[in-house]
Structure formats: C-alpha cells, structure tokens
Enzyme design. Structure first.
Site, PDB file in Angstrom:
ATOM      1  N   CYS A 283      17.375  49.082  18.449  1.00  0.00           N
ATOM      2  CA  CYS A 283      18.480  50.013  18.362  1.00  0.00           C
ATOM      3  C   CYS A 283      19.019  49.957  16.967  1.00  0.00           C
ATOM      4  O   CYS A 283      19.697  51.170  16.708  1.00  0.00           O
ATOM      5  CB  CYS A 283      19.630  49.206  19.295  1.00  0.00           C
ATOM      6  SG  CYS A 283      20.050  47.472  18.655  1.00  0.00           S
TER       7      CYS A 283
ATOM      8  N   GLU B 111      26.931  47.424  23.342  1.00  0.00           N
ATOM      9  CA  GLU B 111      26.016  47.367  22.199  1.00  0.00           C
ATOM     10  C   GLU B 111      25.057  48.576  22.517  1.00  0.00           C
ATOM     11  O   GLU B 111      24.242  48.459  23.312  1.00  0.00           O
ATOM     12  CB  GLU B 111      25.451  45.992  22.133  1.00  0.00           C
ATOM     13  CG  GLU B 111      24.946  45.827  20.708  1.00  0.00           C
ATOM     14  CD  GLU B 111      23.517  46.594  20.337  1.00  0.00           C
ATOM     15  OE1 GLU B 111      23.388  47.557  19.770  1.00  0.00           O
ATOM     16  OE2 GLU B 111      22.657  45.642  20.626  1.00  0.00           O
TER      17      GLU B 111
ATOM     18  N   LYS C 276      21.664  41.018  34.823  1.00  0.00           N
ATOM     19  CA  LYS C 276      20.560  41.967  35.302  1.00  0.00           C
ATOM     20  C   LYS C 276      19.433  42.520  34.100  1.00  0.00           C
ATOM     21  O   LYS C 276      20.062  43.135  33.193  1.00  0.00           O
ATOM     22  CB  LYS C 276      21.109  43.208  35.808  1.00  0.00           C
ATOM     23  CG  LYS C 276      20.039  44.056  36.698  1.00  0.00           C
ATOM     24  CD  LYS C 276      20.297  45.140  36.935  1.00  0.00           C
ATOM     25  CE  LYS C 276      19.949  46.368  35.709  1.00  0.00           C
ATOM     26  NZ  LYS C 276      18.402  46.413  35.674  1.00  0.00           N
TER      27      LYS C 276
ATOM     28  N   GLU D  47      19.006  59.636  18.823  1.00  0.00           N
ATOM     29  CA  GLU D  47      18.203  58.412  18.778  1.00  0.00           C
ATOM     30  C   GLU D  47      16.700  58.699  19.525  1.00  0.00           C
ATOM     31  O   GLU D  47      16.807  59.041  20.631  1.00  0.00           O
ATOM     32  CB  GLU D  47      18.939  57.266  19.537  1.00  0.00           C
ATOM     33  CG  GLU D  47      18.123  55.858  19.219  1.00  0.00           C
ATOM     34  CD  GLU D  47      18.869  54.784  20.169  1.00  0.00           C
ATOM     35  OE1 GLU D  47      19.480  54.973  21.173  1.00  0.00           O
ATOM     36  OE2 GLU D  47      19.065  53.706  19.546  1.00  0.00           O
TER      37      GLU D  47
HETATM   38  P1  NDP Z   1      19.681  52.205  29.772  1.00  0.00           P
HETATM   39  O1  NDP Z   1      20.989  52.400  29.057  1.00  0.00           O
HETATM   40  O2  NDP Z   1      19.527  53.286  30.819  1.00  0.00           O
HETATM   41  O3  NDP Z   1      19.187  50.756  30.429  1.00  0.00           O
HETATM   42  C1  NDP Z   1      20.004  49.669  29.945  1.00  0.00           C
HETATM   43  C2  NDP Z   1      20.027  48.850  30.988  1.00  0.00           C
HETATM   44  O4  NDP Z   1      21.161  49.071  31.679  1.00  0.00           O
HETATM   45  C3  NDP Z   1      19.041  48.456  31.927  1.00  0.00           C
HETATM   46  O5  NDP Z   1      19.374  46.943  32.508  1.00  0.00           O
HETATM   47  C4  NDP Z   1      19.310  49.409  33.082  1.00  0.00           C
HETATM   48  O6  NDP Z   1      18.793  49.159  34.342  1.00  0.00           O
HETATM   49  C5  NDP Z   1      21.032  49.258  33.101  1.00  0.00           C
HETATM   50  N1  NDP Z   1      21.609  50.716  33.823  1.00  0.00           N
HETATM   51  C6  NDP Z   1      21.118  51.670  33.972  1.00  0.00           C
HETATM   52  N2  NDP Z   1      22.114  52.459  34.410  1.00  0.00           N
HETATM   53  C7  NDP Z   1      23.179  51.713  34.462  1.00  0.00           C
HETATM   54  C8  NDP Z   1      24.520  52.012  35.169  1.00  0.00           C
HETATM   55  N3  NDP Z   1      24.667  53.122  35.679  1.00  0.00           N
HETATM   56  N4  NDP Z   1      25.489  50.882  35.218  1.00  0.00           N
HETATM   57  C9  NDP Z   1      24.726  49.724  34.774  1.00  0.00           C
HETATM   58  N5  NDP Z   1      23.957  49.476  34.228  1.00  0.00           N
HETATM   59  C10 NDP Z   1      22.786  50.476  34.204  1.00  0.00           C
HETATM   60  O7  NDP Z   1      18.462  52.431  28.725  1.00  0.00           O
HETATM   61  P2  NDP Z   1      16.988  52.837  29.202  1.00  0.00           P
HETATM   62  O8  NDP Z   1      16.317  51.285  29.461  1.00  0.00           O
HETATM   63  O9  NDP Z   1      16.783  53.854  30.350  1.00  0.00           O
HETATM   64  O10 NDP Z   1      16.571  53.635  27.837  1.00  0.00           O
HETATM   65  C11 NDP Z   1      16.669  54.790  27.733  1.00  0.00           C
HETATM   66  C12 NDP Z   1      17.244  55.023  26.233  1.00  0.00           C
HETATM   67  O11 NDP Z   1      18.298  54.083  25.807  1.00  0.00           O
HETATM   68  C13 NDP Z   1      16.124  54.656  25.370  1.00  0.00           C
HETATM   69  O12 NDP Z   1      15.313  55.790  25.025  1.00  0.00           O
HETATM   70  C14 NDP Z   1      17.305  54.370  24.208  1.00  0.00           C
HETATM   71  O13 NDP Z   1      17.404  55.559  23.368  1.00  0.00           O
HETATM   72  C15 NDP Z   1      18.115  53.680  24.506  1.00  0.00           C
HETATM   73  N6  NDP Z   1      18.305  52.217  24.558  1.00  0.00           N
HETATM   74  C16 NDP Z   1      18.792  51.569  23.548  1.00  0.00           C
HETATM   75  C17 NDP Z   1      18.892  50.238  23.502  1.00  0.00           C
HETATM   76  C18 NDP Z   1      19.800  49.634  22.654  1.00  0.00           C
HETATM   77  O14 NDP Z   1      19.695  48.392  22.291  1.00  0.00           O
HETATM   78  N7  NDP Z   1      20.775  50.330  21.678  1.00  0.00           N
HETATM   79  C19 NDP Z   1      18.115  49.549  24.244  1.00  0.00           C
HETATM   80  C20 NDP Z   1      17.395  50.276  25.186  1.00  0.00           C
HETATM   81  C21 NDP Z   1      17.493  51.522  25.495  1.00  0.00           C
HETATM   82  P3  NDP Z   1      17.308  49.691  34.594  1.00  0.00           P
HETATM   83  O15 NDP Z   1      16.229  49.327  33.284  1.00  0.00           O
HETATM   84  O16 NDP Z   1      16.913  48.925  35.474  1.00  0.00           O
HETATM   85  O17 NDP Z   1      17.452  50.977  34.869  1.00  0.00           O
END
Ligand code: NDP
Length: 780
Positions: A298, A264, A190, A394
């Site tokens: 990240c 991660e 996904k 972060e």
């Molecule tokens: P999320 O952790 O919310 O999303 C990452 C992925 O997980 C997306 O595909 C999201 O779907 C999905 N997801 C959300 N909720 C669930 C759940 N309960 N169970 C399984 N999958 C889920 O990150 P965001 O995109 O909302 O970003 C928020 C913050 O996360 C950022 O500001 C940043 O700080 C951090 N982040 C860190 C990353 C890294 O590489 N370490 C990468 C991205 C974000 P959907 O997007 O459709 O909601």
C-alpha cells in the site's frame, strides 16, 4: 576458459526452500479447512480453492462462511468479551507473549505457507513478514501489561470486526489482532479469500496456547462475508485494510451506527530524489520501494520524482539495476521477485501497463520474466505526465512511474498532487532539506534515505483518501479503546421566564468569514428566541455559498499552521484577556438569550476563560514522541494539524461548548468553520469581536449561522474540509458520515458531553492532530 571468464559467466544456482512441512500441514487437514468459531472448527456450507499463484496448483479448499456462521462468530466474541476484558493486563500479556513465542517456534512453517499461498519470495516471508509478526505480539504483550498505567481514563471497546487483504496476510493479521487483544477486546477476523492459510494456522496456535474460547474467531470467505461483519449490530468497531473503494463502502455502510472505524487504504506514494542524494543507495531504495513484494504494497514508492539535473544519470543506473532483478520460484532463496497474488491482479496490473503503452509512453521492462504463473516484469515508465492515469491511480504491482522537478517547492507540489497520503520517501544528503520537506508532505509516514521500514513501536496510517487511524505504536492503541464515561451528570437549569432584555433586539450579528463580518449570501435572517419565547436577536441564514467562502478563507490562512506553538499560545491568551474584559456582557447575554441564571452564566464564562487558558497552555506542550523502533532509526512521531475542520457546536452551553471545541482545534494549528449553537447562537456570534481584537489571523476561525442539518451537509460534501467534529443533533450523524466517505474526512460525533468538567481535555488535542512518523536512519 580462464578464471576471469568463469567469474563473469557464473550463474547463481537454485537454492530452493523445502515445502515439505507446509505440504504435510495441508495434508493433515485433507486440504480442506473450516471456520474457527468459539475455539472450535466448523465446516462452511460451501468451499472455494486457495491457489499457489506461482504454479496455479490448488493448495486447499477454504470454507465460505454463511450469514449464520458470521453471526455465530460475533456471538462467540460477544460472550467471551466480559471475562476477557476483565482479565488483568498482566494475564492478557501472558497470552500475547505465548502467541509471540509460538509464532517464533513455527516461523519457518508460517513463512513457507505464506509464500506458497501468496507468491511472495521466501526471503521476504522468512526475514521480514514473520519476524515482524512475532515482534507485534511481543510489543503488544507489553502494552497489555501497562495498559492501566498508560491509559487510566480509557477502557476496551467490545467486539471488533477485522478485515485484512492479501498482500501481507499474516502481518496484517498481527497488526490487527495484537493491539485488539492487548486492550481487552475480542474479535472476529476475516482474511482475504486468496490468502487464508496462515490465518488458519494462527487459529490453531490460539488453540494450542489455550486462549479462552471465542476471544479470537477466524472466518473465511469472500467480500460478502466481510460486508456481513461490518453490518453486524454487535460489532462495535471495524478495522479494515484494503482498497480505498471498499473502505469508502464500509464508511457508508457503518454511517450513523456509532461503530468506531479505522481504515488503512491505498496509496500512490512519492519517492523523491534530490540532486545531492547518494545515487547508488537511492537505486537500492527504489528496488525496496517498488519491487519489494512485487509492488503489492500500500505504501510502495510508486511515483518517482527526480530532480531534473540528475535525472538522465539516475535513470541509467536504474535501468542497469532492474535488468539484474531475478524473478523465479518464490521458494528459491536467491530470487528477488516472485509472482503476483492472482491472475485477476495480474490482469489489473497489465491493464494499466497496456493503456499507458497505448498512450505512447516510453517504458523499460525486465526481459527475463517466467511466462508460466502470475509473474509480472518490473516496469518503469520514466517520463510520465502528472495527470496520466498511471501517475494518479494505484496500480498495486511492480510498475514505477517517473517525473522530474526543478525546485524543492515543485517537488512538494508534485508529491502532494494525489488524493492519497500514505507515505513518502525522501533521498538527500542534506538533513536540513529533508527535515524541511518532510512536514510539508501530506502523508502519515515519511522515510528519509530509507523506505518501507516498519515496526510495532511506530504508528502507520494515512492522510486523505489513504484512510484514517493508525496501526502500531502508542497512537495505534487509541483505535482499540474508548474513554470511560464522559457524559454530563448535571447541567444548568434553563429558565423559561421572561427577562428584562437589555440587549438591542434590532442588532443583527453577521457571520464571520476570513476575519471580516459578512452578510449571508442568502440575504435572509433567522429570528433567535430565548426559552421564554422572547425574540432576542436575529442571525444570518447561512447557505452553501457561505460555507464555500469560509473554506476558501480558511484555506488561504495556511500561515496559522506554520506558526510555532508558542506564537499560537500568545494569541490564545490574548483571546482570554479580551473575553475577561467583557465577561459581564457575555454573562448578560447568556441570561437573556439562553435562559441562564446569573450564577450559571457567571460559571459558564469563568469556565470558558479557564478552558482558553488550558488550550493556550497546551499549544506548545502537546508533544509528539520519539519511538523506540528496533532498527537503527530515530523515528519521530510528530503531531500535525488535521487541516481545515468543520466544528458543529452543541445546542447547550453555547459559549463554553464552542470554546471547548474551537480552542483545542486552533491551538494545534487547524483552521475552523464553526456552526454555533443552533438554538442559542448569539454568544458565539459576539465572540468574533473578541477574535477581531485578539490578533487571530483572518480565516483561522470562521463562523456561519443557520440550520445545522443543511450546513453540515455542505461541510461534509466539501472536498477541502479535512474533518468534522459534530456535537449537534444525533439524527444528522448518518448523512454526515455517508457524505464524508467521498473524500475520507475524519469525523468525530458525540451527542452528549460533560462540558463543565471537560474530562477529555487531551482527547480534543489528539483529535485535532494527525501523527506523522518520520524515520531517520543513523550510523556512520
Ligand atoms: P479489497 O479492498 O477488495 O479487499 C480487502 C479485504 O476486504 C478482503 O478481505 C476482501 O475480501 C474484503 N472485502 C471486499 N469487499 C468487502 C466489503 N464490501 N465489505 C467488507 N469487506 C470486503 O482489495 P482486493 O483484495 O480486491 O484488491 C483490490 C485492490 O485493492 C488492489 O489492486 C489494490 O489496489 C488495493 N489493495 C490495497 C491494499 C492496501 O494495503 N492498501 C491491500 C490490498 C488491496 P475478499 O478478498 O474475500 O474479497
């Protein structure tokens, strides 16, 4: 106007990349996409828009997968699994190779589409993201080819659920899909709701190369779709990249389900500048560390730690440099920074900045920032206190916070003053200093005089709340395989006939904490009986306080981790020597307390001695690797101890089980808190006398007796315990994994194991270590 004036006032002209092909691709699909399930396209019941964050325009409508569609995707992956996993490595390698080739052939379309959907500069998608995507598929085609030779005792897992974020949409997809397919798994992926388009184009490529139906399934939608995937009983492993908050939720959701998990998560990585660094290169390093991908990385070097003696001079250089950063249309090949991914993300970043401004913190911001679209100006807060919100949380945007340090020790302390541990970047011309500091930073990747470099041949992943598991490199492949059967085929016969008790019933072994015998804090003891019901002794009833004292003692014994492998081996051999001298006594104990026959007791003690020798031998032989990364770097994959481990022993094989767990852990430099066999703790408690006489430094091994359920709960709740190996009653596993989520402890849970044969002897060493990748550039 003379030539000099013209030169000084010259402006770069725009250099736009055409988006014609990408727009045509969207038009061909009527700007409406379905889900890729079982090799076919299925319409979602609802749709949501995917926006271009630089312009606000709607690019396409994306399907929201329903629960039934999540199930259909998992069912497709499940039915494709038997034949895909049984293909030869060579056959799978050919598919991965074909994917790599197709990605290269369509590289510009992928790059432009990614830029439109995400807002990141075309320069980055074209030169970094997409080439690395192709590299991942090529590299893993190679691993598929050699899997049988390289992992002879391992096999694929089954159906994998993969969830990726929006910051590197296709690159994260490749980090997940390439190793999963190479090792013979099928999958459902996904993408993030904001950035699904390149994943959907990738699905078309899977069709084009004739990948068997159901091997790769791509379902789009919001977080609830990801959640349904993580909860599905037919998914055997979840690989997630995203926020720490969602990572913890997934850990709790999957607790007790036996699903394998790699996470991660976020970071707040230090960027450390020592006074002898080449400051001009370091400034360019900072641009890459925090303004690459608009800071939505990240492992962004978002905490700048500068040695006080050069701070003023260095800040002037940064200030001059950031004013020259060009923000503009992400499709313009001449710009440095594009737009943040969404308005929501813009608001999050802006919230952090506004709160910091309200605290009265000094800041500098780039003035030339487009006002339309999700653009955020590069921002620096040069003098921030370590406790301030922007120094701890972060931000995930182009915001750098600065702090100064005086001594190297202070730099290390500041660097480690975070709940995260993803990456670090060190800048110094002194290689001795760099290689002294790198192992002391708690982070999965350390870059020396470079930053944000990645390659498929090197592992990437975190310590602490940055998650666990590695992606890339040989170490990353263990996330997609499992050991072939390890269950015990035949155990000892336990007799429940009364025996002549030679031991003294009134002897009450104490617990063992910090190298000293300790009475239980509760002041209570528990009777221990043998299988015939005869009382064979009493042990202390451990409580939360005893666990706390043991963790404190383990913490104080940091010297054990710093010893050389050779020195640790000497201590381990000494343990074997002392156990050997008292072998008969231990045999007798097993007969009386555990219902063993004399022959079985002898075998268990012999095997225990052999096992100690094995791990003493490995103490200086479980080497890391030097990865062959593509760039001009020596990439050292070093093994480091996990830290403080809770070790919960099996009920059976009270001596051998405990030795098989404790010895590899301490051989690698960990300190342990051991909960001995719940039913037969006496052979283990006697063991502390052996430790006492073997020069094992106090605090390296701590032994607490008592009820496994309550003591494991205390270990799981303790924030200073880094991991738990749990080999006791399976019903406690769920609670353990749920509690472990709070501090992102590594957990290893097995309920059955062949202790006599020890088929996974090296797996124990792997679980006892973290891989840290240290990148050192070369070239005169
Ligand atoms: P999320 O952790 O919310 O999303 C990452 C992925 O997980 C997306 O595909 C999201 O779907 C999905 N997801 C959300 N909720 C669930 C759940 N309960 N169970 C399984 N999958 C889920 O990150 P965001 O995109 O909302 O970003 C928020 C913050 O996360 C950022 O500001 C940043 O700080 C951090 N982040 C860190 C990353 C890294 O590489 N370490 C990468 C991205 C974000 P959907 O997007 O459709 O909601």
């Amino acid at each position: 106007m003379n030539v000099i004036d013209i030169f000084l006032t010259m402006e770069y002209g725009p250099a736009p990349e055409s988006d014609k092909n990408a727009q045509e691709f969207l038009d061909q699909h009527d700007r409406r996409f379905g889900l890729f399930i079982n090799g076919e396209w299925t319409e979602g019941e609802n749709h949501f828009p995917s926006l271009n964050p630089a312009t606000g325009e709607t690019l396409a409508q994306i399907s929201e997968a329903s629960t039934a569609q999540v199930e259909a995707a998992v069912a497709a992956a499940k039915s494709a699994y038997p034949s895909w996993s049984q293909l030869s490595g060579h056959e799978r390698a050919k598919y991965l190779y074909a994917l790599a080739r197709q990605i290269q052939k369509h590289s510009r379309l992928f790059a432009v589409l990614e830029t439109l959907d995400n807002g990141k500069p075309i320069r980055e998608t074209r030169d970094i993201d997409i080439p690395l995507v192709a590299r991942h598929f090529y590299h893993h085609a190679g691993w598929a080819q050699v899997m049988e030779q390289e992992f002879p005792n391992f096999e694929s897992i089954g159906v994998i659920g993969q969830i990726v974020p929006w910051n590197f949409p296709l690159l994260m997809l490749s980090w997940k899909i390439a190793p999963a397919l190479a090792m013979g798994n099928t999958l459902v992926l996904k993408p993030a709701e904001q950035t699904s388009l390149t994943a959907l184009l990738f699905a078309e490529i899977c069709q084009e190369i004739g990948l068997p139906k159901g091997v790769v399934n791509i379902i789009t939608g919001h977080g609830s779709v990801g959640e349904a995937l993580t909860l599905h009983p037919d998914v055997q492993k979840i690989a997630f990249t995203g926020s720490t908050e969602v990572g913890k939720k997934i850990r709790r959701n999957t607790a007790g389900s036996s699903k394998k998990l790699s996470l991660e998560l976020g970071g707040k990585s230090p960027f450390i500048v020592f006074e002898d660094a080449d400051l001009d290169s370091t400034v360019e390093g900072i641009v890459d560390a925090i303004w690459f991908n608009q800071g939505q990385v990240c492992c962004a070097g978002s905490r700048l730690l500068v040695q006080e003696s050069i701070a003023e001079k260095f800040y002037v250089k940064i200030k001059n440099r950031i004013q020259k950063l060009v923000l503009g249309s992400p499709l313009d090949k001449g710009i440095d920074m594009g737009a943040l991914v969404s308005e929501e993300q813009w608001n999050t970043v802006n919230g952090f900045v506004e709160r910091a401004k309200a605290e009265g913190l000094e800041y500098w911001q780039v003035e030339n920032c487009p006002t339309k679209g999700c653009y955020f100006p590069p921002t620096l807060f040069p003098y921030v206190s370590p406790a301030s919100e922007i120094a701890q949380e972060e931000i995930f945007g182009p915001v750098l916070v600065g702090m100064t340090f005086r001594s190297h020790q202070e730099a290390i302390k500041l660097a480690n003053n975070t709940r995260y541990g993803l990456a670090a970047s060190l800048w110094t011309e002194n290689i001795n200093l760099a290689l002294d500091v790198a192992p002391k930073i708690k982070a999965g990747t350390v870059w020396i005089n470079t930053t944000n470099v990645f390659d498929a041949a090197s592992g990437f992943g975190g310590y602490r709340e940055s998650g666990f598991g590695r992606e890339g490199g040989k170490e990353g492949l263990y996330e997609y395989i499992k050991p072939k059967s390890t269950k015990s085929s035949s155990g000892f016969t336990i007799h429940n006939k009364e025996v002549n008790l030679r031991s003294y019933i009134d002897r009450t072994p104490k617990m063992y904490i910090g190298g000293k015998q300790a009475r239980p804090d509760s002041g209570y003891s528990i009777k221990v009986s043998n299988p015939a019901g005869q009382t064979v002794g009493e042990v202390g009833e451990g409580t939360r306080k005893d666990i706390r004292n043991a963790v404190e003692a383990a913490h104080a014994q940091s010297g054990w981790a710093g010893m050389t492998g050779h020195a640790r081996a000497q201590v381990l051999y000494f343990i074997a020597e002392n156990l050997s001298a008292r072998a008969e006594e231990f045999e007798q104990r097993l007969v009386e307390a555990s219902g063993y026959s004399g022959k079985d007791a002898k075998l268990e003690v012999e095997k225990s001695l052999e096992r100690i020798f094995t791990y003493a031998a490995y103490a200086d032989k479980f080497d890391g690797r030097v990865h062959s990364t593509t760039s001009r770097h020596v990439t050292l994959a070093m093994h480091e101890p996990v830290g403080i481990l809770g070790v919960v022993c099996p009920k059976e094989y009270p001596l051998l089980g405990m030795i098989s767990l404790v010895l590899p852990a301490i051989a690698m430099g960990n300190r342990v808190i051991v909960l001995p066999s719940e039913t037969s703790p006496l052979s283990t408690t006697d063991f502390y006398q052996i430790l006492d006489t073997s020069d094992v430094p106090g605090g390296t091994v701590n032994i607490i007796t008592g009820d496994h359920k309550s003591l494991t709960t205390e270990l799981a709740k303790h924030f200073d315990v880094d991991g738990i190996w749990y080999f006791s009653d399976k019903q406690n596993a769920e609670t353990l994994e749920k509690l472990a989520a709070d501090s992102m402890k590594r957990t290893w849970i097995e309920s059955e194991y062949d202790w006599l044969q020890n088929p996974l002897q090296k797996e124990f060493l792997r679980k006892a270590t973290e891989v840290k990748n240290i990148w050192i550039p070369y070239g005169a």
